[in-house]
Design an enzyme around this catalytic site. Structure first.
Site, PDB file in Angstrom:
ATOM      1  N   CYS A   1       4.131  -0.979  -7.965  1.00 45.68           N
ATOM      2  CA  CYS A   1       4.776  -0.240  -6.871  1.00 45.68           C
ATOM      3  C   CYS A   1       4.413  -0.808  -5.495  1.00 45.68           C
ATOM      4  O   CYS A   1       4.946  -1.829  -5.112  1.00 45.68           O
ATOM      5  CB  CYS A   1       4.458   1.252  -6.990  1.00 45.68           C
ATOM      6  SG  CYS A   1       5.587   2.265  -6.041  1.00 45.68           S
TER       7      CYS A   1
ATOM      8  N   ILE B   1       7.913   6.289  -8.725  1.00 47.48           N
ATOM      9  CA  ILE B   1       7.628   7.232  -7.644  1.00 47.48           C
ATOM     10  C   ILE B   1       7.991   6.598  -6.299  1.00 47.48           C
ATOM     11  O   ILE B   1       7.353   5.624  -5.891  1.00 47.48           O
ATOM     12  CB  ILE B   1       6.144   7.652  -7.686  1.00 47.48           C
ATOM     13  CG1 ILE B   1       5.883   8.405  -9.012  1.00 47.48           C
ATOM     14  CG2 ILE B   1       5.790   8.508  -6.482  1.00 47.48           C
ATOM     15  CD1 ILE B   1       4.470   8.813  -9.224  1.00 47.48           C
ATOM     16  N   ARG B   2       9.024   7.131  -5.654  1.00 47.19           N
ATOM     17  CA  ARG B   2       9.510   6.517  -4.414  1.00 47.19           C
ATOM     18  C   ARG B   2       9.531   4.999  -4.590  1.00 47.19           C
ATOM     19  O   ARG B   2       9.043   4.235  -3.757  1.00 47.19           O
ATOM     20  CB  ARG B   2       8.623   6.903  -3.228  1.00 47.19           C
ATOM     21  CG  ARG B   2       8.811   8.350  -2.742  1.00 47.19           C
ATOM     22  CD  ARG B   2       7.745   8.770  -1.748  1.00 47.19           C
ATOM     23  NE  ARG B   2       7.554   7.786  -0.702  1.00 47.19           N
ATOM     24  CZ  ARG B   2       8.176   7.782   0.473  1.00 47.19           C
ATOM     25  NH1 ARG B   2       9.016   8.733   0.788  1.00 47.19           N
ATOM     26  NH2 ARG B   2       7.951   6.835   1.360  1.00 47.19           N
TER      27      ARG B   2
ATOM     28  N   GLU C   1      -0.082   2.740 -15.057  1.00 39.76           N
ATOM     29  CA  GLU C   1      -1.434   3.333 -14.995  1.00 39.76           C
ATOM     30  C   GLU C   1      -1.392   4.858 -15.080  1.00 39.76           C
ATOM     31  O   GLU C   1      -2.413   5.492 -15.297  1.00 39.76           O
ATOM     32  CB  GLU C   1      -2.161   2.861 -13.722  1.00 39.76           C
ATOM     33  CG  GLU C   1      -1.667   3.448 -12.398  1.00 39.76           C
ATOM     34  CD  GLU C   1      -0.442   2.744 -11.805  1.00 39.76           C
ATOM     35  OE1 GLU C   1       0.189   1.931 -12.511  1.00 39.76           O
ATOM     36  OE2 GLU C   1      -0.116   3.025 -10.624  1.00 39.76           O
TER      37      GLU C   1
ATOM     38  N   ARG D   1      12.094  -1.519  -0.342  1.00 36.82           N
ATOM     39  CA  ARG D   1      11.176  -0.371  -0.411  1.00 36.82           C
ATOM     40  C   ARG D   1      11.956   0.922  -0.635  1.00 36.82           C
ATOM     41  O   ARG D   1      13.051   1.096  -0.105  1.00 36.82           O
ATOM     42  CB  ARG D   1      10.381  -0.241   0.895  1.00 36.82           C
ATOM     43  CG  ARG D   1       9.238  -1.225   1.012  1.00 36.82           C
ATOM     44  CD  ARG D   1       8.413  -0.937   2.263  1.00 36.82           C
ATOM     45  NE  ARG D   1       7.676   0.315   2.152  1.00 36.82           N
ATOM     46  CZ  ARG D   1       7.245   1.007   3.201  1.00 36.82           C
ATOM     47  NH1 ARG D   1       7.500   0.620   4.418  1.00 36.82           N
ATOM     48  NH2 ARG D   1       6.571   2.126   3.010  1.00 36.82           N
TER      49      ARG D   1
ATOM     50  N   HIS E   1       4.718   2.707 -12.583  1.00 31.90           N
ATOM     51  CA  HIS E   1       3.266   2.919 -12.640  1.00 31.90           C
ATOM     52  C   HIS E   1       2.778   3.077 -14.077  1.00 31.90           C
ATOM     53  O   HIS E   1       2.564   4.204 -14.532  1.00 31.90           O
ATOM     54  CB  HIS E   1       2.892   4.197 -11.885  1.00 31.90           C
ATOM     55  CG  HIS E   1       3.173   4.153 -10.422  1.00 31.90           C
ATOM     56  ND1 HIS E   1       2.314   3.561  -9.524  1.00 31.90           N
ATOM     57  CD2 HIS E   1       4.188   4.647  -9.689  1.00 31.90           C
ATOM     58  CE1 HIS E   1       2.813   3.680  -8.307  1.00 31.90           C
ATOM     59  NE2 HIS E   1       3.952   4.335  -8.373  1.00 31.90           N
TER      60      HIS E   1
ATOM     61  N   GLY F   1       0.244   3.023  -4.007  1.00 27.05           N
ATOM     62  CA  GLY F   1      -0.284   3.637  -2.792  1.00 27.05           C
ATOM     63  C   GLY F   1       0.750   3.450  -1.698  1.00 27.05           C
ATOM     64  O   GLY F   1       1.933   3.304  -1.988  1.00 27.05           O
ATOM     65  N   GLU F   2       0.315   3.422  -0.461  1.00 27.14           N
ATOM     66  CA  GLU F   2       1.240   3.139   0.634  1.00 27.14           C
ATOM     67  C   GLU F   2       1.044   1.691   1.073  1.00 27.14           C
ATOM     68  O   GLU F   2      -0.031   1.324   1.565  1.00 27.14           O
ATOM     69  CB  GLU F   2       1.003   4.101   1.801  1.00 27.14           C
ATOM     70  CG  GLU F   2       1.770   5.392   1.691  1.00 27.14           C
ATOM     71  CD  GLU F   2       3.264   5.205   1.375  1.00 27.14           C
ATOM     72  OE1 GLU F   2       3.942   4.395   2.052  1.00 27.14           O
ATOM     73  OE2 GLU F   2       3.752   5.839   0.425  1.00 27.14           O
ATOM     74  N   SER F   3       2.077   0.876   0.908  1.00 27.57           N
ATOM     75  CA  SER F   3       1.932  -0.551   1.208  1.00 27.57           C
ATOM     76  C   SER F   3       1.618  -0.781   2.684  1.00 27.57           C
ATOM     77  O   SER F   3       0.871  -1.697   3.025  1.00 27.57           O
ATOM     78  CB  SER F   3       3.204  -1.296   0.807  1.00 27.57           C
ATOM     79  OG  SER F   3       4.331  -0.745   1.458  1.00 27.57           O
TER      80      SER F   3
END
Lengths: 198, 295
Positions: free
Chosen positions: A78, A136-137, A174, A107, A172, A46-48
């Protein structure tokens, strides 16, 4: 063993499916009372920055930090890896983490979304089979402390690390149907750590 | 160890990471910082918010690359940007700037009234709007990796977003109830490829993340859309056309996470000051309705 997935934001649903496939019945954690009811936790992708802020607003930040410090098994993918790192680079100003893992994480180290990729990599759990890893990023680990074991690398960069009761990957698992990493977390990280406590 | 970029999993996966979050429209680096500080999962960089596009009229286009780069430099969260429907060169430009997602958006003036962009040709993922399931599946067939239900952007009136979420989810439920041999006709009626129709009927959901957009102006609006089954929300004019953007932005983020807890939404709704003024969609003449653009 009760396993929770931090559900403030991110790909919670995918982690829940992966955990169910490993034979556990996960619950979602958004409140301090829900955190108190679990033995182990997954921090999703997600977005940390968003997850850390929501944790603070809803009174989860300190309890979570303290549970991690007191030995609760946690797996972070991530954003979850960023949240477990003691030190982060290229972060938003004042960005806080729960910490616990003696690593420095950069990051978005692999670049922006156009640089996001998937690749077959080794994961050092004794099996020789490669694992399909989706980045992903994604962040990478720039420094590991002396008690941290590196389980996977891309080029020279550690992308899966473990230290005692904590496991983190910059990719990821998942998002794929291969649940090796979740199974490793349950069987090799969480179960032994919880037995030790008892 | 071959590294492959731009795969379906990487593109759709990026949208999965945004779930449960709020994506905010911003027109400069300062607004982008406010959005990031408030807990936005991404920002949408554009020249004018929809309310201003509506008020000022004229042709609305892709943003100035300088402006997009300033926003990219200012924040660590993903930066999205809009291209006109069918304008594949604007999309190529945005990809070369390294934006994280492209919104092929009806809010800008369409460049092509027949075709959308062939999105399979890009490494960067696309999000597209849809008013119904057929439209969503046509966009996915063209390579969209994320769908947002359309609302009437720049109005602060949530009724259109509501209607389209109900429409999309209602059609998905209907598909799930059909016999397998009825899916061929369903595909014909939806004007969508049979394979996608079959996949939706089996899974009971779209194969990509479904956000919602258009007319969302309050924490309660955001929670309403989440309870209608949205995976997350886009907020356009609603934040920076209001009295206290920083506080309203943070409040919408909180309400999106706790969409099922009225106490949290009540707390988030306190003392936010003026919401954007708003226009009733019913008062808009049909040619000025943006949600109807898309084919």
């Amino acid at each position: 063993m009760k396993v929770g997935v931090l559900a403030l934001q991110g790909d919670v649903r995918e982690h829940i499916s992966a955990l169910i496939a490993c034979g556990v019945t996960p619950t979602t954690v958004r409140r301090a009372s829900e955190l108190a009811a679990v033995d182990a936790l997954v921090l999703p992708g997600g977005e940390s920055t968003t997850i850390a802020q929501l944790a603070e607003i809803f009174g989860l930040f300190e309890p979570l930090k303290s549970r991690i410090a007191h030995g609760m098994p946690v797996y972070g993918s991530c954003a979850g890896m960023i949240l477990l790192a003691d030190e982060i680079l290229d972060a938003k100003e004042d960005q806080k983490t729960f910490g616990g893992l003696d690593i420095t994480v950069r990051r978005n180290a692999f670049g922006r979304q156009v640089d996001s990729f998937e690749s077959d990599i080794e994961f050092d759990d004794g099996s020789k089979e490669l694992i399909r890893a989706v980045f992903i990023r994604a962040p990478w680990v720039e420094r590991v402390g002396k008690d941290v074991e590196v389980l996977s690398r891309v080029d020279t960069h550690p992308v899966a690390v473990r230290s005692g009761h904590l496991l983190a990957t910059s990719f990821h698992p998942e998002l794929t149907a291969d649940h090796r990493i979740h199974r490793y977390f349950i069987d090799e990280v969480a179960k032994p750590a919880l037995q030790k406590v008892q | 160890m071959a590294e492959v970029t731009g795969t379906g999993r990487v593109k759709r996966g990026m949208a999965e990471m945004l779930k449960g979050g709020v994506i905010m429209d911003v027109v400069n680096a300062e607004q982008a910082k406010i959005a990031e500080d408030a807990g936005a999962v991404a920002v949408m960089a554009l020249e004018r918010v929809p309310a201003d596009i509506r008020a000022q009229g004229g042709v609305a286009r892709m943003s100035d690359p300088d402006m997009i780069e300033k926003i990219q430099a200012a924040v660590s969260i993903p930066v999205m940007a809009k291209a006109r429907i069918g304008h594949f060169v604007e999309a190529q430009v945005l990809q070369s700037l390294g934006v994280d997602y492209i919104d092929e958006s009806e809010v800008l003036t369409p460049a092509d009234y027949k075709n959308h962009i062939d999105k399979w040709n890009f490494t960067v993922p696309f999000v597209c709007g849809a008013t119904n399931l057929g439209e969503a599946l046509r966009r996915i067939n063209e390579g969209a990796a994320m769908i947002r239900s359309k609302g009437e952007a720049g109005t602060g009136d949530v009724s259109n977003a509501m209607q389209h979420m109900r429409e999309i989810n209602g059609e998905i439920r209907r598909l799930s109830s059909l016999r397998e041999d009825e899916l061929y006709v369903a595909a014909k009626e939806l004007q969508a490829p049979y394979e996608l129709v079959k996949e939706v009927a089996e899974k009971g959901k779209l194969p990509v993340v479904l956000f919602t957009a258009g007319g969302i102006a309050t924490p309660a609006d955001a929670a309403l859309m989440m309870s209608m089954g949205a995976d997350g929300v886009f907020i356009g004019s609603g934040i920076f056309k209001s009295g206290n953007p920083a506080q309203r932005a943070a409040a919408c983020v909180r309400a999106t996470t706790f969409w099922d807890d009225p106490k949290v939404i009540a707390d988030a709704s306190r003392g936010l000051g003026e919401a954007m003024v708003g226009i009733n969609v019913a008062d808009l003449p049909a040619p000025h309705r943006l949600a109807e653009r898309g084919w």
